[in-house]
Write a protein that holds these residues in place. Structure first.
Motif, PDB file in Angstrom:
ATOM      1  N   GLY A  13      -0.542  -2.082  -7.438  1.00 50.61           N
ATOM      2  CA  GLY A  13      -1.977  -2.214  -7.169  1.00 50.61           C
ATOM      3  C   GLY A  13      -2.480  -3.614  -7.477  1.00 50.61           C
ATOM      4  O   GLY A  13      -3.242  -4.203  -6.716  1.00 50.61           O
ATOM      5  N   ALA A  41       2.782   1.876 -10.256  1.00 47.35           N
ATOM      6  CA  ALA A  41       1.577   1.930  -9.432  1.00 47.35           C
ATOM      7  C   ALA A  41       0.586   0.847  -9.851  1.00 47.35           C
ATOM      8  O   ALA A  41      -0.037   0.202  -9.006  1.00 47.35           O
ATOM      9  CB  ALA A  41       0.930   3.311  -9.520  1.00 47.35           C
ATOM     10  N   PHE A  69       2.418   1.695  -3.376  1.00 48.64           N
ATOM     11  CA  PHE A  69       1.409   2.157  -4.320  1.00 48.64           C
ATOM     12  C   PHE A  69       1.171   3.659  -4.177  1.00 48.64           C
ATOM     13  O   PHE A  69       1.121   4.390  -5.167  1.00 48.64           O
ATOM     14  CB  PHE A  69       0.103   1.385  -4.112  1.00 48.64           C
ATOM     15  N   VAL A  70       1.053   4.128  -2.952  1.00 49.94           N
ATOM     16  CA  VAL A  70       0.810   5.560  -2.712  1.00 49.94           C
ATOM     17  C   VAL A  70       2.001   6.390  -3.182  1.00 49.94           C
ATOM     18  O   VAL A  70       1.831   7.427  -3.838  1.00 49.94           O
ATOM     19  CB  VAL A  70       0.497   5.814  -1.218  1.00 49.94           C
ATOM     20  N   SER A 119       0.825  -1.209   0.000  1.00 46.77           N
ATOM     21  CA  SER A 119       0.000   0.000   0.000  1.00 46.77           C
ATOM     22  C   SER A 119       0.856   1.253   0.000  1.00 46.77           C
ATOM     23  O   SER A 119       0.582   2.207  -0.746  1.00 46.77           O
ATOM     24  CB  SER A 119      -0.930   0.018   1.217  1.00 46.77           C
ATOM     25  N   GLU A 160       4.383   7.588 -11.308  1.00 43.99           N
ATOM     26  CA  GLU A 160       4.849   6.348 -11.932  1.00 43.99           C
ATOM     27  C   GLU A 160       3.651   5.425 -12.153  1.00 43.99           C
ATOM     28  O   GLU A 160       3.325   4.583 -11.319  1.00 43.99           O
ATOM     29  CB  GLU A 160       5.897   5.668 -11.043  1.00 43.99           C
ATOM     30  N   LYS A 161       3.000   5.576 -13.301  1.00 46.14           N
ATOM     31  CA  LYS A 161       1.756   4.839 -13.562  1.00 46.14           C
ATOM     32  C   LYS A 161       1.983   3.337 -13.695  1.00 46.14           C
ATOM     33  O   LYS A 161       1.181   2.538 -13.220  1.00 46.14           O
ATOM     34  CB  LYS A 161       1.078   5.379 -14.809  1.00 46.14           C
ATOM     35  N   ALA A 173       4.296   5.580  -5.446  1.00 45.85           N
ATOM     36  CA  ALA A 173       4.385   5.523  -6.910  1.00 45.85           C
ATOM     37  C   ALA A 173       3.326   6.412  -7.555  1.00 45.85           C
ATOM     38  O   ALA A 173       3.601   7.099  -8.542  1.00 45.85           O
ATOM     39  CB  ALA A 173       4.233   4.085  -7.391  1.00 45.85           C
ATOM     40  N   THR A 174       2.125   6.416  -7.005  1.00 44.97           N
ATOM     41  CA  THR A 174       1.064   7.270  -7.534  1.00 44.97           C
ATOM     42  C   THR A 174       1.414   8.736  -7.347  1.00 44.97           C
ATOM     43  O   THR A 174       1.237   9.551  -8.257  1.00 44.97           O
ATOM     44  CB  THR A 174      -0.274   6.955  -6.840  1.00 44.97           C
ATOM     45  N   TYR A 175       1.930   9.091  -6.205  1.00 39.99           N
ATOM     46  CA  TYR A 175       2.307  10.467  -5.915  1.00 39.99           C
ATOM     47  C   TYR A 175       3.404  10.959  -6.858  1.00 39.99           C
ATOM     48  O   TYR A 175       3.398  12.112  -7.285  1.00 39.99           O
ATOM     49  CB  TYR A 175       2.776  10.589  -4.460  1.00 39.99           C
TER      50      TYR A 175
END
Length: 60
Positions: free
Chosen positions: A38, A34, A22-23, A19, A30-31, A25-27
């Motif tokens: 996910g 992420a 994921f957060v 988690s 980095e699609k 990478a999203t921030y």
């Protein structure tokens, strides 16, 4: 009264780590990473739910 199942420490550590990854990478935008994290998070969570012992399950 609501009863919750006990969660193993290993499962908790893995889910929290995925988690957080994921957060982050999203921030950072980095699609691809992420998306991979996910998918791994959902797959791991689904696998732990399916392999959890059921109350009425028979052994053997």
């Amino acid at each position: 009264m609501i009863q919750f199942e006990k969660v193993s420490l290993t499962d908790l550590i893995v889910i929290v780590a995925l988690s957080l990854g994921f957060v982050v990478a999203t921030y950072n935008g980095e699609k691809e990473i992420a998306g991979t994290l996910g998918g791994g998070l959902l797959g791991y969570a689904r696998g732990t739910v399916k392999t959890a012992p059921q109350e009425g399950a028979k052994n053997g």
